[in-house]
Design a protein around this motif. Structure first.
Motif, PDB file in Angstrom:
ATOM      1  N   ALA A 201       0.827  -1.211   0.000  1.00 33.40           N
ATOM      2  CA  ALA A 201       0.000   0.000   0.000  1.00 33.40           C
ATOM      3  C   ALA A 201       0.860   1.260   0.000  1.00 33.40           C
ATOM      4  O   ALA A 201       0.586   2.213  -0.737  1.00 33.40           O
ATOM      5  N   LYS A 202       1.902   1.259   0.805  1.00 35.05           N
ATOM      6  CA  LYS A 202       2.787   2.421   0.850  1.00 35.05           C
ATOM      7  C   LYS A 202       3.504   2.594  -0.488  1.00 35.05           C
ATOM      8  O   LYS A 202       3.700   3.726  -0.956  1.00 35.05           O
ATOM      9  N   VAL A 204       2.319   1.809  -3.442  1.00 34.78           N
ATOM     10  CA  VAL A 204       1.354   2.391  -4.396  1.00 34.78           C
ATOM     11  C   VAL A 204       1.272   3.903  -4.210  1.00 34.78           C
ATOM     12  O   VAL A 204       1.316   4.670  -5.178  1.00 34.78           O
ATOM     13  N   ALA A 205       1.162   4.341  -2.945  1.00 30.83           N
ATOM     14  CA  ALA A 205       1.072   5.776  -2.677  1.00 30.83           C
ATOM     15  C   ALA A 205       2.333   6.510  -3.115  1.00 30.83           C
ATOM     16  O   ALA A 205       2.267   7.599  -3.704  1.00 30.83           O
ATOM     17  N   ILE A 235      -5.583   9.575  -6.354  1.00 33.46           N
ATOM     18  CA  ILE A 235      -6.115   8.212  -6.302  1.00 33.46           C
ATOM     19  C   ILE A 235      -7.640   8.226  -6.263  1.00 33.46           C
ATOM     20  O   ILE A 235      -8.305   7.485  -6.993  1.00 33.46           O
ATOM     21  N   VAL A 248      -5.808   1.615   0.257  1.00 32.69           N
ATOM     22  CA  VAL A 248      -4.499   2.204   0.556  1.00 32.69           C
ATOM     23  C   VAL A 248      -4.451   2.683   2.006  1.00 32.69           C
ATOM     24  O   VAL A 248      -3.452   2.481   2.712  1.00 32.69           O
TER      25      VAL A 248
END
Length: 268
Positions: A201-202, A204-205, A235, A248
């Motif tokens: 998730a991190k 992706v961000a 997003i 996320v």
């Protein structure tokens, strides 16, 4: 013969790594990172559900939210010390000479990140942080300097690469190399899953964040750049963006919980 700066630095690094107080405070730095990621995760979900603005979902916003809780000011001052200690610990790793060059460079990069978090915490707790727009104004000044546009683009590419690295590290569970024990039994399996989801998730961000810097450089428009708040806003504007941003946000919260385990089991 007088000792070289290199040997002196290595000696100082070994001495610092022998300090139990520094190790304890450095581990507290991982725990404070956990608090920060948990709050960011909650804010991201609130942005997705419309109960908070995207400007609030940033590291500055998360630290400000902590400051507003009972005892939050004292906690932030402790965070300053803990982040500084973790940054110093990473410096000792970078200087120790016991690792490969790539690992030492990564340690140096982490040192910069943790020291920067400590500085940001000082700014928030002292009321000196400018809040939203800080990243954009810095990017605008940088792009006005000779070669600044190329530098912003290079930073963006570097952040994208970092994001990809986080995704791969999470997917392949390579973060287990950072831990010593604590991954057996029900609790251990939970730590593994939290770390896996959190890193992905991190990543992706960070990938979205880096892409915004690249777009700002290509379009020569500093307003396209921003921090996590801008990444989350981007997003949520995508198809199925609400669902993706909730995922996320939950991932950031998972990374926060993993960070608490890392505070206990990290290889130091």
């Amino acid at each position: 013969m007088a000792p070289s700066m290199s040997s002196t630095g290595k000696s100082a690094a070994r001495s610092a790594q022998g300090s139990k107080t520094l190790e304890l405070l450095a581990r507290a730095g991982y725990a404070m990172s956990g608090v920060l990621h948990l709050v960011i995760g909650v804010l991201a979900v609130q942005v997705a559900t419309g109960s908070a603005s995207s400007e609030e979902a940033s590291q500055t916003g998360a630290l400000a939210a902590v400051a507003e809780t009972p005892g939050g000011t004292a906690l932030l001052w402790f965070a300053v010390v803990a982040f500084a200690a973790l940054g110093l610990w990473q410096v000792t790793v970078a200087l120790s000479g016991a690792l490969e060059t790539s690992d030492r460079l990564k340690a140096a990069g982490k040192a910069v990140v943790y020291v920067a978090l400590g500085v940001l915490a000082v700014q928030v707790v002292s009321g000196a942080s400018s809040g939203s727009g800080q990243e954009e104004s810095f990017t605008a000044r940088l792009m006005q300097s000779p070669g600044g546009t190329l530098l912003v683009g290079a930073v963006g590419v570097g952040v994208v690469v970092t994001g990809v690295y986080h995704v791969v590290k999470g997917w392949k569970k390579k973060f287990l190399e950072d831990l010593r024990g604590g991954t057996s039994g029900h609790v251990g399996r939970a730590v593994v899953q939290l770390g896996r989801v959190g890193y992905i998730a991190k990543g992706v961000a960070l990938g979205v964040l880096g892409a915004l810097f690249v777009v700002a450089a290509v379009q020569n428009d500093p307003e396209q750049a921003g921090g996590l708040d801008a990444a989350f806003a981007t997003i949520v504007e995508q198809p199925f963006g609400v669902v993706l941003l909730v995922a996320v946000g939950l991932g950031f919260a998972a990374y926060g919980l993993y960070s608490f385990a890392r505070a206990r089991y990290a290889r130091m």
